[in-house]
Design a protein around this motif. Structure first.
Motif, PDB file in Angstrom:
ATOM      1  N   VAL A  48      22.086  40.600  42.405  1.00 33.25           N
ATOM      2  CA  VAL A  48      23.473  41.032  42.598  1.00 33.25           C
ATOM      3  C   VAL A  48      24.412  39.829  42.568  1.00 33.25           C
ATOM      4  CG1 VAL A  48      25.111  42.155  44.137  1.00 33.25           C
ATOM      5  CG2 VAL A  48      22.762  43.030  43.955  1.00 33.25           C
ATOM      6  N   ALA A  49      24.122  38.833  43.398  1.00 30.74           N
ATOM      7  CA  ALA A  49      25.000  37.665  43.474  1.00 30.74           C
ATOM      8  C   ALA A  49      24.248  36.501  44.094  1.00 30.74           C
ATOM      9  CB  ALA A  49      26.246  37.982  44.308  1.00 30.74           C
ATOM     10  N   THR A  50      24.637  35.298  43.704  1.00 31.12           N
ATOM     11  CA  THR A  50      24.064  34.095  44.301  1.00 31.12           C
ATOM     12  C   THR A  50      25.176  33.112  44.639  1.00 31.12           C
ATOM     13  OG1 THR A  50      23.756  33.027  42.155  1.00 31.12           O
ATOM     14  CG2 THR A  50      21.898  34.288  43.028  1.00 31.12           C
ATOM     15  N   ILE A  51      24.859  32.214  45.561  1.00 34.22           N
ATOM     16  CA  ILE A  51      25.811  31.175  45.943  1.00 34.22           C
ATOM     17  C   ILE A  51      25.024  29.910  46.264  1.00 34.22           C
ATOM     18  CG2 ILE A  51      25.823  31.987  48.354  1.00 34.22           C
ATOM     19  CD1 ILE A  51      28.807  31.094  48.439  1.00 34.22           C
ATOM     20  N   THR A  52      25.479  28.792  45.712  1.00 37.44           N
ATOM     21  CA  THR A  52      24.804  27.525  45.962  1.00 37.44           C
ATOM     22  C   THR A  52      25.282  26.932  47.285  1.00 37.44           C
ATOM     23  OG1 THR A  52      26.495  26.178  44.887  1.00 37.44           O
ATOM     24  CG2 THR A  52      24.758  27.126  43.483  1.00 37.44           C
ATOM     25  N   SER A  53      24.635  25.864  47.688  1.00 43.03           N
ATOM     26  CA  SER A  53      25.057  25.194  48.913  1.00 43.03           C
ATOM     27  C   SER A  53      26.461  24.627  48.774  1.00 43.03           C
ATOM     28  CB  SER A  53      24.070  24.080  49.263  1.00 43.03           C
ATOM     29  OG  SER A  53      23.965  23.161  48.192  1.00 43.03           O
ATOM     30  N   GLY A  54      26.877  24.408  47.528  1.00 46.70           N
ATOM     31  CA  GLY A  54      28.229  23.933  47.277  1.00 46.70           C
ATOM     32  C   GLY A  54      29.215  25.045  47.018  1.00 46.70           C
ATOM     33  N   HIS A  55      28.795  26.281  47.259  1.00 42.97           N
ATOM     34  CA  HIS A  55      29.653  27.470  47.176  1.00 42.97           C
ATOM     35  C   HIS A  55      29.998  27.892  45.746  1.00 42.97           C
ATOM     36  CE1 HIS A  55      30.300  27.659  51.569  1.00 42.97           C
ATOM     37  NE2 HIS A  55      30.229  26.344  51.495  1.00 42.97           N
ATOM     38  N   ASN A  56      29.206  27.476  44.768  1.00 46.00           N
ATOM     39  CA  ASN A  56      29.355  28.031  43.429  1.00 46.00           C
ATOM     40  C   ASN A  56      28.694  29.398  43.401  1.00 46.00           C
ATOM     41  OD1 ASN A  56      30.668  25.761  42.165  1.00 46.00           O
ATOM     42  ND2 ASN A  56      28.718  24.682  42.301  1.00 46.00           N
ATOM     43  N   THR A  57      29.366  30.371  42.797  1.00 46.54           N
ATOM     44  CA  THR A  57      28.893  31.751  42.843  1.00 46.54           C
ATOM     45  C   THR A  57      28.585  32.302  41.461  1.00 46.54           C
ATOM     46  OG1 THR A  57      31.154  32.612  42.779  1.00 46.54           O
ATOM     47  CG2 THR A  57      30.184  32.222  44.947  1.00 46.54           C
ATOM     48  N   ASN A  58      27.755  33.339  41.450  1.00 48.22           N
ATOM     49  CA  ASN A  58      27.379  34.030  40.225  1.00 48.22           C
ATOM     50  C   ASN A  58      27.157  35.492  40.567  1.00 48.22           C
ATOM     51  OD1 ASN A  58      26.525  34.101  37.389  1.00 48.22           O
ATOM     52  ND2 ASN A  58      24.528  34.627  38.242  1.00 48.22           N
ATOM     53  N   TYR A  59      27.624  36.390  39.674  1.00 45.48           N
ATOM     54  CA  TYR A  59      27.528  37.822  39.940  1.00 45.48           C
ATOM     55  C   TYR A  59      26.955  38.560  38.730  1.00 45.48           C
ATOM     56  CZ  TYR A  59      30.854  36.797  43.695  1.00 45.48           C
ATOM     57  OH  TYR A  59      31.486  36.295  44.805  1.00 45.48           O
ATOM     58  N   VAL A  60      26.258  39.647  38.986  1.00 45.38           N
ATOM     59  CA  VAL A  60      25.891  40.549  37.912  1.00 45.38           C
ATOM     60  C   VAL A  60      27.166  41.246  37.443  1.00 45.38           C
ATOM     61  CG1 VAL A  60      25.395  42.514  39.426  1.00 45.38           C
ATOM     62  CG2 VAL A  60      24.247  42.326  37.207  1.00 45.38           C
ATOM     63  N   ASP A  61      27.249  41.551  36.165  1.00 44.26           N
ATOM     64  CA  ASP A  61      28.491  42.086  35.603  1.00 44.26           C
ATOM     65  C   ASP A  61      28.966  43.353  36.312  1.00 44.26           C
ATOM     66  OD1 ASP A  61      27.852  41.210  32.101  1.00 44.26           O
ATOM     67  OD2 ASP A  61      28.644  40.045  33.778  1.00 44.26           O
ATOM     68  N   SER A  62      28.053  44.185  36.753  1.00 40.15           N
ATOM     69  CA  SER A  62      28.422  45.484  37.318  1.00 40.15           C
ATOM     70  C   SER A  62      29.166  45.386  38.654  1.00 40.15           C
ATOM     71  CB  SER A  62      27.180  46.358  37.482  1.00 40.15           C
ATOM     72  OG  SER A  62      26.259  45.743  38.360  1.00 40.15           O
TER      73      SER A  62
END
Length: 121
Positions: A48-62
């Motif tokens: 669904v989503a991820t976040i690095t220790s440096g607060h960079n984020t990634n999301y599934v398109d939906s």
């Protein structure tokens, strides 16, 4: 030992909001990426989503534009704010974190037990 404990799952109507939390505890030395996955009935688990220790984020398109992942490194906690929920968001949501414990040299993934989110009218 390291444990991840999720909370915040519930039943809501379409268009509603929920906030999931996941707290990591135990013999933690460091945490890298944290994230949320989900498994809907009859489907495979998906990121669904991820976040690095440096607060960079990634999301599934939906979920882009509807969900927001965040973390509080001082509390070893990751959150998932879910807005404009749809019936297709119904799933068990799992927390994941790459953690180096005090007893190991490298990082390994840990999983929470899951929390149910149901979106239905």
């Amino acid at each position: 030992q390291v444990h991840l404990v999720e909370s915040g799952g519930d039943s809501v109507q379409p268009g509603g909001s929920l906030r999931l939390s996941c707290a990591a505890s135990g013999s933690i030395f460091s945490i890298n990426a944290m994230g949320w996955y989900r498994r809907a009935p009859g489907k495979q688990r998906e990121l669904v989503a991820t976040i690095t220790s440096g607060h960079n984020t990634n999301y599934v398109d939906s979920v882009k534009g509807r969900f927001t992942i965040s973390r509080d490194n001082t509390k070893n906690t990751v959150y998932l704010q879910m807005n404009s929920l749809k019936p297709e968001d119904t799933a068990v949501y799992y927390c994941n974190a790459d953690i180096r414990s005090l007893a190991q040299l490298g990082f390994r993934p840990y999983w929470g037990q899951g929390t149910q989110v149901t979106v239905s009218s």
